[in-house]
Enzyme design. Structure first.
Site, PDB file in Angstrom:
ATOM      1  N   GLY A   1       0.840  -1.208   0.000  1.00  0.00           N
ATOM      2  CA  GLY A   1       0.000   0.000   0.000  1.00  0.00           C
ATOM      3  C   GLY A   1       0.869   1.249   0.000  1.00  0.00           C
TER       4      GLY A   1
ATOM      5  N   GLY B   1       0.349   1.095  12.709  1.00  0.00           N
ATOM      6  CA  GLY B   1      -0.017   2.421  12.209  1.00  0.00           C
ATOM      7  C   GLY B   1      -1.432   2.435  11.669  1.00  0.00           C
TER       8      GLY B   1
ATOM      9  N   HIS C   1      -8.499  14.590   4.723  1.00  0.00           N
ATOM     10  CA  HIS C   1      -7.604  13.579   4.152  1.00  0.00           C
ATOM     11  C   HIS C   1      -7.882  13.393   2.667  1.00  0.00           C
ATOM     12  CE1 HIS C   1      -6.574  12.480   8.291  1.00  0.00           C
ATOM     13  NE2 HIS C   1      -5.539  11.832   7.779  1.00  0.00           N
ATOM     14  N   HIS C   2      -6.949  12.735   1.993  1.00  0.00           N
ATOM     15  CA  HIS C   2      -7.112  12.398   0.584  1.00  0.00           C
ATOM     16  C   HIS C   2      -8.361  11.534   0.383  1.00  0.00           C
ATOM     17  CE1 HIS C   2      -5.577   8.290   1.381  1.00  0.00           C
ATOM     18  NE2 HIS C   2      -4.802   8.895   2.264  1.00  0.00           N
TER      19      HIS C   2
ATOM     20  N   LYS D   1      -8.682   7.628   1.405  1.00  0.00           N
ATOM     21  CA  LYS D   1      -8.714   7.133   2.791  1.00  0.00           C
ATOM     22  C   LYS D   1     -10.054   6.454   3.031  1.00  0.00           C
ATOM     23  CE  LYS D   1      -7.993   8.472   7.625  1.00  0.00           C
ATOM     24  NZ  LYS D   1      -7.175   7.295   7.938  1.00  0.00           N
TER      25      LYS D   1
HETATM   26  N1  LIG Z   1      -0.295   6.018  11.906  1.00  0.00           N
HETATM   27  C1  LIG Z   1      -0.012   6.879  10.923  1.00  0.00           C
HETATM   28  O1  LIG Z   1       0.819   7.801  11.063  1.00  0.00           O
HETATM   29  C2  LIG Z   1      -0.717   6.727   9.599  1.00  0.00           C
HETATM   30  C3  LIG Z   1      -0.472   7.626   8.543  1.00  0.00           C
HETATM   31  C4  LIG Z   1      -1.129   7.416   7.322  1.00  0.00           C
HETATM   32  C5  LIG Z   1      -2.019   6.354   7.181  1.00  0.00           C
HETATM   33  N2  LIG Z   1      -2.257   5.541   8.268  1.00  0.00           N
HETATM   34  C6  LIG Z   1      -3.118   4.370   8.183  1.00  0.00           C
HETATM   35  O2  LIG Z   1      -2.340   3.304   7.641  1.00  0.00           O
HETATM   36  C7  LIG Z   1      -3.207   2.383   6.962  1.00  0.00           C
HETATM   37  C8  LIG Z   1      -2.695   2.181   5.528  1.00  0.00           C
HETATM   38  O3  LIG Z   1      -2.816   3.413   4.839  1.00  0.00           O
HETATM   39  P1  LIG Z   1      -2.466   3.507   3.270  1.00  0.00           P
HETATM   40  O4  LIG Z   1      -2.743   4.898   2.876  1.00  0.00           O
HETATM   41  O5  LIG Z   1      -1.138   2.898   3.011  1.00  0.00           O
HETATM   42  O6  LIG Z   1      -3.611   2.554   2.682  1.00  0.00           O
HETATM   43  P2  LIG Z   1      -3.502   1.640   1.347  1.00  0.00           P
HETATM   44  O7  LIG Z   1      -2.690   2.335   0.315  1.00  0.00           O
HETATM   45  O8  LIG Z   1      -4.909   1.248   1.032  1.00  0.00           O
HETATM   46  O9  LIG Z   1      -2.664   0.373   1.822  1.00  0.00           O
HETATM   47  C9  LIG Z   1      -3.172  -0.654   2.608  1.00  0.00           C
HETATM   48  C10 LIG Z   1      -2.567  -1.937   2.085  1.00  0.00           C
HETATM   49  O10 LIG Z   1      -2.906  -3.005   2.979  1.00  0.00           O
HETATM   50  C11 LIG Z   1      -3.461  -4.062   2.203  1.00  0.00           C
HETATM   51  N3  LIG Z   1      -4.361  -4.820   3.057  1.00  0.00           N
HETATM   52  C12 LIG Z   1      -5.669  -4.617   3.300  1.00  0.00           C
HETATM   53  N4  LIG Z   1      -6.120  -5.536   4.168  1.00  0.00           N
HETATM   54  C13 LIG Z   1      -5.085  -6.321   4.484  1.00  0.00           C
HETATM   55  C14 LIG Z   1      -4.911  -7.452   5.319  1.00  0.00           C
HETATM   56  N5  LIG Z   1      -5.937  -7.951   6.014  1.00  0.00           N
HETATM   57  N6  LIG Z   1      -3.687  -8.030   5.405  1.00  0.00           N
HETATM   58  C15 LIG Z   1      -2.645  -7.539   4.711  1.00  0.00           C
HETATM   59  N7  LIG Z   1      -2.736  -6.487   3.865  1.00  0.00           N
HETATM   60  C16 LIG Z   1      -3.934  -5.877   3.771  1.00  0.00           C
HETATM   61  C17 LIG Z   1      -4.148  -3.393   1.040  1.00  0.00           C
HETATM   62  O11 LIG Z   1      -4.370  -4.302  -0.016  1.00  0.00           O
HETATM   63  P3  LIG Z   1      -5.566  -3.971  -1.080  1.00  0.00           P
HETATM   64  O12 LIG Z   1      -5.160  -2.676  -1.738  1.00  0.00           O
HETATM   65  O13 LIG Z   1      -5.529  -5.158  -1.984  1.00  0.00           O
HETATM   66  O14 LIG Z   1      -6.835  -3.833  -0.285  1.00  0.00           O
HETATM   67  C18 LIG Z   1      -3.096  -2.319   0.691  1.00  0.00           C
HETATM   68  O15 LIG Z   1      -2.051  -2.827  -0.089  1.00  0.00           O
HETATM   69  C19 LIG Z   1      -4.616   2.995   7.032  1.00  0.00           C
HETATM   70  O16 LIG Z   1      -5.306   2.447   8.132  1.00  0.00           O
HETATM   71  C20 LIG Z   1      -4.320   4.470   7.278  1.00  0.00           C
HETATM   72  O17 LIG Z   1      -5.394   5.122   7.905  1.00  0.00           O
HETATM   73  C21 LIG Z   1      -1.616   5.702   9.440  1.00  0.00           C
END
Ligand SMILES: NC(=O)c1ccc[n+]([C@@H]2O[C@H](COP(=O)([O-])OP(=O)(O)OC[C@H]3O[C@@H](n4cnc5c(N)ncnc54)[C@H](OP(=O)(O)O)[C@@H]3O)[C@@H](O)[C@H]2O)c1
Length: 247
Positions: free
Chosen positions: A12, A78, A134-135, A138
């Site tokens: 992701g 995260g 957010h974008h 999200k």
């Molecule tokens: N803590 C922080 O500072 C922070 C900052 C930014 C974002 N976040 C959070 O981090 C998370 C990821 O954000 P992102 O923007 O990277 O989202 P993203 O681009 O949608 O990436 C998530 C990835 O996880 C995969 N995935 C979904 N369910 C899964 C599972 N059960 N097991 C393994 N992989 C799985 C998705 O696959 P698919 O695409 O095939 O569904 C995708 O590749 C979100 O919850 C976001 O809110 C946290």
């Protein structure tokens, strides 16, 4: 000694950046990149990493954290969307297995400071609302950061409220016009292209207004916090919720 790390959600947006940051860190070795197609428990029993960074989806965060702890690894989470109930339950599991972990609603130092100052200001200003933007990709709303900020404000409000909260007499003539409420704080979530991650904590008092604002303009801002959490998680025996406890 280098600590071994697996990233779950590695393909992701955040996961890809985390993989690069961990590869560049001298104290960490990436030994696995997992996605949706992998069985997390099976992969962790096979790879036996010290640390698992989870950056997946709000729906899976709590279960993944439990799987990571039960598999003998230390979680650095995260993924957003944890409720207080989720955190309490995972704290109990961490105590039971005798291993610590970190759940960070926000890994950026600026955002952690924004939350800390908002908590401090709410000792003096009892009226506050949160607006987060957010974008458009999200998937969850409100953001984990907004929920955590509301909880941090609620913690000090109870003890230090210096004047009764103004009675809000406005009624929504359009459902949702005044946002949603968490821990007694109104939260407004905007999802728009052209924005990454932004939060304003807006305070108001008779005759004055005060705003604390954080803007994440690139995912780069989260990477030092992820690496810092990976280093720190090896030393903790409890489950830490929020980087403000260790920054
Ligand atoms: N803590 C922080 O500072 C922070 C900052 C930014 C974002 N976040 C959070 O981090 C998370 C990821 O954000 P992102 O923007 O990277 O989202 P993203 O681009 O949608 O990436 C998530 C990835 O996880 C995969 N995935 C979904 N369910 C899964 C599972 N059960 N097991 C393994 N992989 C799985 C998705 O696959 P698919 O695409 O095939 O569904 C995708 O590749 C979100 O919850 C976001 O809110 C946290």
């Amino acid at each position: 000694m280098k600590h071994s790390v697996v990233v779950n959600g590695a393909f992701g947006r955040m996961g890809t950046a985390a993989v690069n940051a961990i590869n560049l860190h001298s104290g960490l070795t990436l030994i696995g990149s997992l996605g949706k197609e992998h069985d997390l428990n099976r992969e962790l029993l096979r790879l036996k990493p010290d640390i698992v960074v989870d950056l997946t989806h709000a729906e899976f965060g709590p279960l993944n954290t439990e799987i990571i702890l039960q598999a003998g690894c230390r979680p650095v989470i995260g993924t957003s969307g944890f409720t207080e109930e989720n955190v309490r339950r995972l704290e109990a599991i961490a105590r039971q297995v005798g291993r610590g972990g970190i759940i960070a609603p926000n890994f950026s130092i600026g955002a952690v400071l924004m939350m800390k100052y908002a908590r401090e200001i709410s000792r003096y200003f009892s009226n506050v609302e949160i607006v987060e933007t957010h974008h458009e990709k999200k998937l969850d709303a409100p953001s984990g950061t907004a929920l955590k900020t509301a909880e941090m404000i609620a913690q000090v409000r109870g003890e230090h409220e210096i004047s009764p909260r103004a009675l809000n007499i406005a009624r929504d003539s359009l459902l949702g016009a005044q946002g949603a409420e968490h821990a007694g704080v109104k939260i407004h979530s905007l999802r728009l292209p052209g924005h990454l991650a932004h939060q304003k904590v807006i305070f108001g008092a008779p005759g004055e207004a005060l705003t604390v604002q954080h803007d994440a303009i690139s995912r780069e801002c989260y990477m030092p916090g992820i690496c810092f959490a990976c280093e720190h998680v090896m030393e903790t025996t409890t489950l830490i919720y929020g980087l403000e406890h260790i920054f």
